[in-house]
Design an enzyme around this catalytic site. Structure first.
Site, PDB file in Angstrom:
ATOM      1  N   HIS A 117       1.007  -1.055  -0.048  1.00  0.00           N
ATOM      2  CA  HIS A 117      -0.087  -0.012   0.019  1.00  0.00           C
ATOM      3  C   HIS A 117       0.850   1.160  -0.003  1.00  0.00           C
ATOM      4  CE1 HIS A 117      -3.435   2.358   1.936  1.00  0.00           C
ATOM      5  NE2 HIS A 117      -3.252   2.620   1.046  1.00  0.00           N
ATOM      6  N   LEU A 118       0.767   2.129  -1.059  1.00  0.00           N
ATOM      7  CA  LEU A 118       1.681   3.110  -1.352  1.00  0.00           C
ATOM      8  C   LEU A 118       2.163   3.857   0.036  1.00  0.00           C
ATOM      9  CD1 LEU A 118       3.439   5.026  -3.265  1.00  0.00           C
ATOM     10  CD2 LEU A 118       1.446   6.252  -3.552  1.00  0.00           C
ATOM     11  N   HIS A 119       3.415   3.749   0.404  1.00  0.00           N
ATOM     12  CA  HIS A 119       4.051   4.708   1.647  1.00  0.00           C
ATOM     13  C   HIS A 119       5.304   4.846   1.560  1.00  0.00           C
ATOM     14  CE1 HIS A 119       5.040   0.416   2.508  1.00  0.00           C
ATOM     15  NE2 HIS A 119       5.781   0.945   3.447  1.00  0.00           N
ATOM     16  N   PHE A 120       5.822   5.856   2.406  1.00  0.00           N
ATOM     17  CA  PHE A 120       7.163   6.353   2.528  1.00  0.00           C
ATOM     18  C   PHE A 120       7.409   6.379   3.968  1.00  0.00           C
ATOM     19  CE2 PHE A 120       8.265   8.023  -1.509  1.00  0.00           C
ATOM     20  CZ  PHE A 120       7.112   8.378  -2.267  1.00  0.00           C
TER      21      PHE A 120
END
Lengths: 374, 384
Positions: free
Chosen positions: B231-234
């Site tokens: 799940h898109l994350h930084f």
């Protein structure tokens, strides 16, 4: 920062006799003195030669960090090398591309040297000596001249400075010796004029591992001075838990000078109308290694009282053990809910920043092999 | 399917449980609840940054403006810490610098890793579809959300606001590597899988720039390069010490031009092959890096990003797509992801920490480095 000029001039007075500026003036070298204990490690003294070389006026450089000398094509590696030397509190001699006020680049043989206090081992100032390298020396093997000879809007310009072979030309031994001599002369002058004793080297006992109480490494100092709020660090391992660091904002809030607070327990802030209850709460929290927030009546140096929302907390260093107790002050006058909310955010944010700073690995960790750039 | 041993960490307390808790972000979003909001403005950043040096130069006496976002982040983080939301006190974890050329930073962190291994998804595919059945950030506990981060005309902070329509969130990582360890989740409710596009990367760059602290770095791991959640994350945290990769020698590989200040260089003499993008213009970096990363994704080359210097420096480390990791390295259970490649190594076992050497770390990192011909291919993508 209020009165930054005053703060900058105080930096010299704190460590040296008043005549120091005149003494330093006698030297024809290009150099600056910087104070790592002030926010952003600013220049506190600049020689006439330095100003002439760079084209700035004294007012334009005092109080500023040296990075204004860097520009687009300054090698990042050189900047990193200087930063490392500052962190590790050691000498460094390096070739770096600097820029004058007019934007003209020039190669600079830069020599950095720390000035240690003999009292507590701290780095009081860093000396930075600059020796511009003439364009003749910058000639490449194929006879083309680089640097100052090129016109600056040529596309080639960047390639010349990026070309690795361009950076490897030899400095003459003479140039290196001149830089060493300049540094030595300045350091000698500072040592002669110092009030409490400074030296280019740490005291023997320090080098043997005997760290004076209240010693704060430069790397920690640089991190702490970035935090723009009132706070103190106290050492719970020393008798009567003295203050070992006080932020500029704390000094401004309370009206004391650094010398008047370092080494003392915070209770000097209490006065005739201070309630016993918050004092007891603080004492009890500290004895249990807990955090707490109290509202306590404190007094400035001029006896003026103020309400202090004080938050204290133990702070650990890179060993994972408690190194300091931090005390963060917020002067509160009217206690609206919004004010309390903002005060709380400032306190916790400041505490977080302190934890980040203290947690970093300080001098005394294993040193990296320094890479020389000839 | 590649059976590589990965050691995932728990970033949210809800990660282990199967059912959706009533307290989770998704539920709260549906019923509506208020969160602090920090608004940044793009206008500010591109005009404030000047072309002198690597940090902004004040032209007036140095009243150094410290970032409010940093204060906000640290204060909220500290608040959560005092509420016991983290699995351990990360400041009680010992760290030291390993002697040698690089100055790798080793940390002893016995609490970070799970005892049992979870396999969430295939690890040999960089691009994978989002799977709502797996853990994602809408399932985090509402307490783990620090604030919303959004763009506005003016920068500002709002203590209590309803959740925005397409919010970006900053969450805590309950197993922190360092103080202030957070997750930046762009457009969380769009449920985008872990893949990079210029706009999302630009958000991360603005986030880094807005915190405005050289000790605060942001990292990104693609799938296959040790990302644990699709799940898109930084990720981001504070470390007041130079990362070894930041000090590495570099040599320029792109041509300079008068129109663009973007410098792309390759690392010289570092255990992992990589490139670094440098510019004062965040837009420029975002577009260039994202374009390369999308190309890597299509070719199934995993990679990590490390954003430093307040967003003006971005390292890209492509990793070997298929690799055999030696048993000795596996036993230490260290995943060579963005932080590790940057030079910050978290070790789970005391004996590993005490006997850690530069040779060990160099060997570990070298395992994921591309071969010379493969890296040359990547450079060709970058420079075309």
């Amino acid at each position: 920062m209020k009165n930054h000029k005053l703060i900058v001039s105080q930096s010299l007075i704190r460590s040296y006799r008043a005549s120091i500026q005149d003494e330093l003036q006698k030297h024809a070298y290009n150099f600056v003195l910087c104070d790592p204990g002030l926010p952003d490690h600013p220049i506190v003294y600049a020689s006439d030669g330095f100003l002439e070389m760079t084209g700035y006026s004294r007012d334009e450089v005092l109080g500023r960090n040296c990075r204004f000398l860097q520009g687009r094509d300054t090698d990042k590696r050189a900047i990193v090398e200087i930063r490392e030397a500052i962190r590790e509190e050691r000498d460094c001699q390096i070739k770096i591309l600097n820029y004058t006020k007019a934007g003209k680049p020039f190669w600079n043989l830069f020599h950095l040297a720390p000035v240690f206090s003999q009292q507590d081992g701290r780095v009081v100032h860093f000396v930075g000596v600059q020796l511009p390298i003439s364009s003749k020396l910058a000639a490449r093997k194929d006879g083309h001249l680089t640097g100052l000879e090129l016109s600056f809007d040529e596309l080639e310009f960047e390639e010349h400075f990026d070309n690795p072979s361009c950076k490897n030309y030899h400095l003459s031994e003479e140039d290196k010796q001149r830089a060493f001599a300049a540094v030595k002369a300045v350091l000698q002058e500072l040592a002669n004029s110092s009030c409490k004793g400074v030296s280019s080297m740490r005291s023997k006992s320090f080098s043997e591992g005997v760290i004076p109480p209240g010693f704060v490494a430069t790397s920690l100092l640089l991190a702490l001075t970035r935090i723009p709020h009132s706070f103190v660090l106290t050492d719970p391992h020393l008798p009567d838990m003295p203050i070992v660091h006080a932020s500029l904002e704390f000094l401004e809030l309370t009206g004391y000078t650094r010398e008047e607070v370092i080494g003392r327990n915070c209770r000097f802030l209490q006065g005739p109308d201070t309630d016993l209850a918050p004092i007891e709460e603080l004492r009890s929290s500290i004895s249990e290694g807990q955090t707490c927030t109290v509202r306590i009546l404190n007094y400035r140096k001029n006896k003026e009282p103020f309400w202090n929302s004080l938050h204290i907390s133990p702070v650990r260093n890179s060993s994972g053990k408690v190194a300091y107790y931090a005390g963060i002050q917020v002067a509160v006058s009217h206690s609206s809910e919004e004010d309390e909310g903002r005060a709380r955010m400032q306190q916790l944010g400041t505490l977080g920043a302190i934890k980040v700073a203290v947690r970093s690995i300080q001098t005394g960790a294993v040193l990296r092999k320094s890479k020389t750039i000839s | 399917m590649l059976a590589i041993k990965r050691v995932p960490t728990v970033v949210s307390v809800n990660q282990d449980c199967g059912s959706v808790s009533r307290d989770c972000l998704q539920s709260c979003f549906l019923t509506g609840f208020d969160l602090p909001l920090f608004k940044y403005t793009k206008k500010m950043k591109t005009t404030e940054l000047q072309l002198l040096g690597d940090e902004e130069v004040p032209s007036s006496p140095p009243t150094i403006e410290r970032s409010f976002l940093g204060t906000l982040l640290l204060s909220k983080w500290e608040e959560r810490a005092s509420q016991g939301l983290f699995r351990y006190d990360v400041t009680a974890c010992e760290s030291r610098v390993l002697s040698g050329n690089y100055g790798f930073i080793a940390q002893l962190n016995e609490g970070r890793h799970l005892k049992k291994r979870l396999t969430e998804f295939r690890v040999d595919q960089v691009l994978q579809e989002f799977d709502p059945k797996k853990f994602n950030f809408s399932k985090v506990n509402r307490n783990e959300v620090l604030f919303q981060f959004g763009e506005g005309e003016e920068a500002g902070y709002y203590d209590i606001t309803p959740i925005l329509s397409s919010p970006d969130f900053v969450l805590i990582n309950v197993s922190p590597i360092e103080y202030g360890h957070v997750l930046l989740v762009p457009r969380l409710f769009d449920f985008v899988p872990q893949r990079l596009c210029a706009n999302d990367l630009l958000l991360a760059l603005y986030f880094t720039a807005e915190v405005d602290c050289p000790y605060f770095r942001v990292g990104y791991n693609s799938l296959g390069a040790f990302a644990t959640i699709n799940h898109l994350h930084f990720q981001a945290y504070y470390l007041a010490y130079p990362f070894p990769v930041e000090c590495a020698s570099i040599t320029r590989i792109n041509k300079g031009s008068l129109k663009s200040s973007l410098r792309i260089s390759e690392l010289v003499d570092y255990p992992v092959k990589g490139v670094v993008y440098e510019s004062m213009d965040l837009n420029e970096i975002a577009i260039s890096v994202a374009s390369t990363c999308q190309e890597l994704e299509l070719r199934n080359i995993p990679f990590n990003l490390l954003i430093c210097d307040c967003g003006t420096r971005v390292f890209l480390f492509p990793q070997q797509a298929l690799h055999q990791v030696s048993q000795k390295v596996l036993d230490t259970q260290v995943n060579p992801a963005a932080w590790e490649i940057g030079g910050h190594i978290v070790l789970k076992r005391k004996e590993d920490y005490e006997h850690a050497t530069e040779e060990f770390v160099t060997a570990l990192l070298a395992e994921v480095s591309l071969s010379d011909p493969d890296f040359q291919d990547v450079k060709n993508i970058i420079c075309k």
